[in-house]
Design an enzyme around this catalytic site. Sequence first.
Site, PDB file in Angstrom:
ATOM      1  N   GLU A  44      -3.866   3.905   9.726  1.00 30.82           N
ATOM      2  CA  GLU A  44      -4.428   5.231   9.460  1.00 30.82           C
ATOM      3  C   GLU A  44      -5.788   5.111   8.777  1.00 30.82           C
ATOM      4  OE1 GLU A  44      -2.847   9.435   7.469  1.00 30.82           O
ATOM      5  OE2 GLU A  44      -1.812   7.553   7.046  1.00 30.82           O
ATOM      6  N   LYS A 113      -4.026  14.898  12.842  1.00 31.10           N
ATOM      7  CA  LYS A 113      -2.720  14.826  12.183  1.00 31.10           C
ATOM      8  C   LYS A 113      -2.138  16.221  12.000  1.00 31.10           C
ATOM      9  CE  LYS A 113      -0.616  12.275   8.303  1.00 31.10           C
ATOM     10  NZ  LYS A 113      -0.904  11.401   7.135  1.00 31.10           N
ATOM     11  N   CYS A 174       1.737   8.543  10.358  1.00 27.35           N
ATOM     12  CA  CYS A 174       2.313   8.303   9.033  1.00 27.35           C
ATOM     13  C   CYS A 174       3.330   9.370   8.623  1.00 27.35           C
ATOM     14  CB  CYS A 174       1.193   8.175   8.009  1.00 27.35           C
ATOM     15  SG  CYS A 174       1.708   7.374   6.466  1.00 27.35           S
ATOM     16  N   SER A 355       2.036 -12.533 -25.710  1.00 29.47           N
ATOM     17  CA  SER A 355       2.707 -12.293 -26.991  1.00 29.47           C
ATOM     18  C   SER A 355       3.941 -13.147 -27.217  1.00 29.47           C
ATOM     19  CB  SER A 355       3.115 -10.821 -27.078  1.00 29.47           C
ATOM     20  OG  SER A 355       4.144 -10.541 -26.133  1.00 29.47           O
TER      21      SER A 355
END
Length: 698
Positions: A44, A113, A174, A355
């Site tokens: 896309e 789309k 999509c 840490s």
Amino acid sequence: MDTVTLAVCTLNQWALDFGGNCGRIKESIRRAKEAGAAYRLGPELEVTGYGCNDHFYENDTYMHAWEVLADILADKELHGIVCDVGMPIMHKNVRYNCRVIFKDSEIFLIRPKLFLANDGNYREMRWFTAWTKTREVETFSLPPIITAVTKQKHCTFGDGVIQTEDTVIGNETCEELWTTQSPHISMALDGVEIFCNGSGSHHEFGKLHVRVDLMRSATAKCGGVYLYSNQHGCDGERVYYDGCSLIVVNGEVVAQGRQFFLEEVEVLTATINLNRVRSYRSVASRGIQASTSVAYPRVNLESSISKLDLSCYETPSLSAVHYHTPSEEIRYGPACWLWDYLRRSKTNGYFLPLSGGIDSCSTALIVYSMCVIVCDTVRGGDLKTLADVRSVVGDITYVPNDPKELCNRILHTAYMGTTNSSSETKTRAATLANDIGSYHVNLNMDSIVTAILSVFQTVTGRTPEFKMNGGTVAENLALQNIQARSRMVLSYLFAQLLPWCRSKQGALLVLGSANVDETLRGYFTKYDCSSADVNPIGGISKKDLKGFVEHSKDAFDLPILHEFLHATPTAELEPISADYVQSDEVDMGMSYEDLSVYGTLRRVMKCGPYSMFTSLVGKWSATLSPVSIAEKVKRFFWFYAINRHKTTILPPSYHMSPYSPDDNRFDLRPILYNAGWGWQFGKIDETVKLMEEGRAQV
């Protein structure tokens, strides 16, 4: 035998990188042709990159997209194959997210789309308009730059399908696969045999299972060939597009691409017998529905894409689809994202405050995993990755063979201790740094903390104390925050100057290591080490991070990780005594496991305080009373509300969790609440009272 070879392409595109995007599209077309494919499908918005965001408002973006397409159309080496390319197009002054289908120097169809992604990380409706004229097409006037190449002035624009001499091809882009009434249903009833989906789908835990199930379900019910092409890479956003392009036939996966990798172009092909689709659809009930279906406008492509060749064998179905475990997803996804971010940001490595706790440990392991992937990719012969490594390390002759040695060049770690730090965390941090190869330094910050406190004491004449020494909650919190915020200042100082100390050029990006649960609860100091450049674990829960560290212990042969896994999570910002060691879960007033539950109910299940309470009564009533559950829910929402403002300053984090509280675009909730939740908590109390009265009567 009517066989057709089809190609789906996975490309690592980059927003607004028109030259690079064009080159990758061309390379994918060449590879598809070499593999004998008759049809090539790309991701896309591959021409511009998916993540342009508000650049889709700019006319320049559309102009440059047409320039790229003109360059592709004019390249005769790319002729002889039908191409399906994704790009934004303006039609009648309206912006659309489109597919452009062409062969040689002729554009046949521009298909906009129909359903736009507009939730979570997606905001397509902000830039584009959905095409709502179902099964309607119009005439599109091509720009002069295209006419000069194709000699066409017009082409078809709209919701149509491609009719070749031997099959019918349709598109759904999509999001359209995810909708309740997907276009492939009506297209299948109208005789479309090949469905093409160019996608920009990001990685999230377990999301690949959903994609595969949707495609299998679609073709198992409708019959047909489903081509799925997905982008991969960072693309300049907080998400990682994870590739894994697919070809599915009649509910069976016949080809699966890789999900996490560094190469910029992957082309996946499969040879299909179209008669399989026609036989599969020989169902009486389907015939009745198909005979009454509304026809799609057909755009004729006067050629065949299949071939009669008895020696051309079909691609068999895969025995199984490959899915990564959650720990493997953490190992590969954020590592690939960090590599894209590093090579494209033109910096020379990462700096991480280490840490001795599991969060910074996980972040260091992800960088080490990145180094492993880079070395493996270079060994596999990828010259682009080799060139990128040389650019990052500043050595044009360098060849990365050993991940540990590469990690020493790229990752710089520092243990920033105070008088409140323990020898155990210092030793764990140093051992891990040595085992993965990072360039490690130890430093003590007490002098900085003392200097800051002296300024306060001089101005106010007051000396704050920790609570164990008789101080108030305000004093205790302020003394912790001084240490945390000082670490941020030191992190950026060391990130800028450590390369100089090693006689190297450039600077480093600072890595954050706050997990998604702590962010949700607000258990971090604003503008401390959470205020980094990027955070690869910002969308990952403590539970999943522990699983990843357990996995890494064997995968990377790091015995020291056993100690990280069994250490009590602690900030080490308060004095340690014989009967007191600071604990994260005690400080938070809730467990990390509970936080994962709260986060899922709040974001995924869309629960407010009352519905969260009622949900948890169903889950926890066997071990907790309604009163206890109500107290837990109210405590969570109180701290969530008073700390929500902290999410506004979080660094870009790799999005992996569906309950991420990222304020940037994924989780659009207020930052200023009435933390008393009077009405909501009142409703909970009222329900608790009724439940307790009911239990008493029983």
